[in-house]
Scaffold this motif. Structure first.
Motif, PDB file in Angstrom:
ATOM      1  N   GLY A 175      16.074   5.197  -6.462  1.00 15.17           N
ATOM      2  CA  GLY A 175      14.773   5.023  -7.089  1.00 15.17           C
ATOM      3  C   GLY A 175      13.652   4.949  -6.067  1.00 15.17           C
ATOM      4  O   GLY A 175      13.878   4.656  -4.889  1.00 15.17           O
ATOM      5  N   ASP A 176      12.434   5.201  -6.540  1.00 13.24           N
ATOM      6  CA  ASP A 176      11.261   5.094  -5.670  1.00 13.24           C
ATOM      7  C   ASP A 176      10.717   3.674  -5.610  1.00 13.24           C
ATOM      8  O   ASP A 176       9.978   3.333  -4.694  1.00 13.24           O
ATOM      9  CB  ASP A 176      10.148   6.033  -6.160  1.00 13.24           C
ATOM     10  CG  ASP A 176      10.476   7.480  -5.872  1.00 13.24           C
ATOM     11  OD1 ASP A 176      10.660   7.810  -4.690  1.00 13.24           O
ATOM     12  OD2 ASP A 176      10.577   8.273  -6.826  1.00 13.24           O
ATOM     13  N   LEU A 177      11.042   2.852  -6.605  1.00 13.11           N
ATOM     14  CA  LEU A 177      10.606   1.460  -6.612  1.00 13.11           C
ATOM     15  C   LEU A 177      11.771   0.610  -7.094  1.00 13.11           C
ATOM     16  O   LEU A 177      12.384   0.906  -8.114  1.00 13.11           O
ATOM     17  CB  LEU A 177       9.411   1.262  -7.542  1.00 13.11           C
ATOM     18  CG  LEU A 177       8.804  -0.144  -7.525  1.00 13.11           C
ATOM     19  CD1 LEU A 177       7.297  -0.059  -7.669  1.00 13.11           C
ATOM     20  CD2 LEU A 177       9.379  -1.014  -8.615  1.00 13.11           C
ATOM     21  N   VAL A 178      12.097  -0.423  -6.319  1.00 17.78           N
ATOM     22  CA  VAL A 178      13.186  -1.327  -6.665  1.00 17.78           C
ATOM     23  C   VAL A 178      12.644  -2.742  -6.582  1.00 17.78           C
ATOM     24  O   VAL A 178      12.164  -3.167  -5.522  1.00 17.78           O
ATOM     25  CB  VAL A 178      14.388  -1.175  -5.699  1.00 17.78           C
ATOM     26  CG1 VAL A 178      15.504  -2.128  -6.076  1.00 17.78           C
ATOM     27  CG2 VAL A 178      14.873   0.265  -5.655  1.00 17.78           C
ATOM     28  N   ARG A 179      12.687  -3.453  -7.693  1.00 15.84           N
ATOM     29  CA  ARG A 179      12.240  -4.841  -7.682  1.00 15.84           C
ATOM     30  C   ARG A 179      13.330  -5.687  -7.044  1.00 15.84           C
ATOM     31  O   ARG A 179      14.497  -5.580  -7.393  1.00 15.84           O
ATOM     32  CB  ARG A 179      11.968  -5.304  -9.102  1.00 15.84           C
ATOM     33  CG  ARG A 179      11.379  -6.680  -9.112  1.00 15.84           C
ATOM     34  CD  ARG A 179      10.649  -6.962 -10.352  1.00 15.84           C
ATOM     35  NE  ARG A 179      10.036  -8.266 -10.201  1.00 15.84           N
ATOM     36  CZ  ARG A 179       9.328  -8.828 -11.125  1.00 15.84           C
ATOM     37  NH1 ARG A 179       9.126  -8.216 -12.255  1.00 15.84           N
ATOM     38  NH2 ARG A 179       8.800 -10.005 -10.919  1.00 15.84           N
ATOM     39  N   ILE A 180      12.932  -6.537  -6.115  1.00 21.65           N
ATOM     40  CA  ILE A 180      13.922  -7.403  -5.474  1.00 21.65           C
ATOM     41  C   ILE A 180      13.599  -8.842  -5.872  1.00 21.65           C
ATOM     42  O   ILE A 180      13.543  -9.128  -7.051  1.00 21.65           O
ATOM     43  CB  ILE A 180      14.017  -7.138  -3.961  1.00 21.65           C
ATOM     44  CG1 ILE A 180      12.650  -7.028  -3.282  1.00 21.65           C
ATOM     45  CG2 ILE A 180      14.787  -5.877  -3.704  1.00 21.65           C
ATOM     46  CD1 ILE A 180      12.699  -6.774  -1.798  1.00 21.65           C
ATOM     47  N   ALA A 230       5.332   4.898  -0.849  1.00 21.80           N
ATOM     48  CA  ALA A 230       4.409   4.119  -0.028  1.00 21.80           C
ATOM     49  C   ALA A 230       3.325   5.004   0.585  1.00 21.80           C
ATOM     50  O   ALA A 230       2.140   4.649   0.582  1.00 21.80           O
ATOM     51  CB  ALA A 230       5.174   3.383   1.068  1.00 21.80           C
ATOM     52  N   ASN A 231       3.716   6.169   1.103  1.00 23.36           N
ATOM     53  CA  ASN A 231       2.725   7.069   1.710  1.00 23.36           C
ATOM     54  C   ASN A 231       1.723   7.565   0.680  1.00 23.36           C
ATOM     55  O   ASN A 231       0.514   7.588   0.936  1.00 23.36           O
ATOM     56  CB  ASN A 231       3.420   8.254   2.387  1.00 23.36           C
ATOM     57  CG  ASN A 231       4.164   7.839   3.636  1.00 23.36           C
ATOM     58  OD1 ASN A 231       3.876   6.810   4.246  1.00 23.36           O
ATOM     59  ND2 ASN A 231       5.153   8.625   4.022  1.00 23.36           N
ATOM     60  N   ALA A 232       2.193   7.952  -0.501  1.00 25.29           N
ATOM     61  CA  ALA A 232       1.286   8.431  -1.552  1.00 25.29           C
ATOM     62  C   ALA A 232       0.371   7.307  -2.027  1.00 25.29           C
ATOM     63  O   ALA A 232      -0.824   7.523  -2.271  1.00 25.29           O
ATOM     64  CB  ALA A 232       2.090   9.001  -2.720  1.00 25.29           C
ATOM     65  N   PHE A 233       0.889   6.091  -2.155  1.00 29.01           N
ATOM     66  CA  PHE A 233       0.104   4.938  -2.588  1.00 29.01           C
ATOM     67  C   PHE A 233      -1.068   4.715  -1.626  1.00 29.01           C
ATOM     68  O   PHE A 233      -2.216   4.542  -2.047  1.00 29.01           O
ATOM     69  CB  PHE A 233       1.007   3.697  -2.643  1.00 29.01           C
ATOM     70  CG  PHE A 233       0.368   2.475  -3.232  1.00 29.01           C
ATOM     71  CD1 PHE A 233       0.471   2.208  -4.586  1.00 29.01           C
ATOM     72  CD2 PHE A 233      -0.318   1.571  -2.432  1.00 29.01           C
ATOM     73  CE1 PHE A 233      -0.106   1.074  -5.140  1.00 29.01           C
ATOM     74  CE2 PHE A 233      -0.900   0.437  -2.969  1.00 29.01           C
ATOM     75  CZ  PHE A 233      -0.796   0.184  -4.330  1.00 29.01           C
TER      76      PHE A 233
END
Length: 174
Positions: A22-27, A39-42
């Motif tokens: 995934g591109d985002l993983v909640r920890i 992160a780069n696109a953000f």
């Protein structure tokens, strides 16, 4: 008092549940793992509300189900979602609090269930990702963030309109 801050070195063991990473993983807490691509696109698009962007070492990957592991593990960074100024509108939201919040700043006494919520008019300061006052533990995103996710095709995100958001683990009346 709260959770301890995660300090470097940042290392993780991943469990792969599907076919792809995934591109985002909640920890834990307000921290998220972001693919380097995310992160780069953000940052390039000037979105706000995430702090840190520290590189993470992926030590190990384990599959939850049978099948081959994808050969390439993306690079990840860790970021923290900001605590926003936007506050839950206590009269227009369907939130069952443990006790009615008395602190105007945090608006938090613990909650047992949520069946849709709205933010107080004029409280939001334009962050694209944030934790609202009164619903600690929940992330809220802007419409601009939703367009950003759709445009780039980022994965492992489920965006729900605030008025349709339901969190009710004990099936309480709200």
């Amino acid at each position: 008092m709260g959770m301890l801050t995660w300090l470097p070195p940042y290392r993780v063991d991943l469990i792969l549940h599907g076919e792809e990473y995934g591109d985002l993983v909640r920890i834990a807490g307000d921290d998220v793992l972001l693919s380097e691509r995310f992160a780069n696109a953000f940052r390039e698009e000037g979105l706000t509300g995430l702090d840190g962007f520290h590189p993470v070492e992926v030590r190990r990957v384990r599959r939850e189900r049978k099948g081959p592991k994808p050969s390439h593990v993306p690079n990840y960074v860790v970021a923290t979602v900001c605590f926003g100024r936007a506050a839950v509108d206590l009269t227009r939201s369907r939130v069952r609090y443990v006790k009615t919040p008395t602190c105007e700043e945090c608006r938090y006494e613990g909650y047992e269930a949520v069946r849709g919520f709205t933010l107080e008019p004029g409280a939001w300061r334009g962050e694209d990702v944030f934790v609202p006052r009164g619903l600690q533990g929940q992330f809220v995103v802007s419409e601009r963030f939703e367009r950003f996710v759709t445009h780039h095709g980022f994965t492992h995100l489920r965006l729900t309109p605030t008025e349709e958001f339901v969190w009710n683990p004990l099936d309480r009346e709200v």
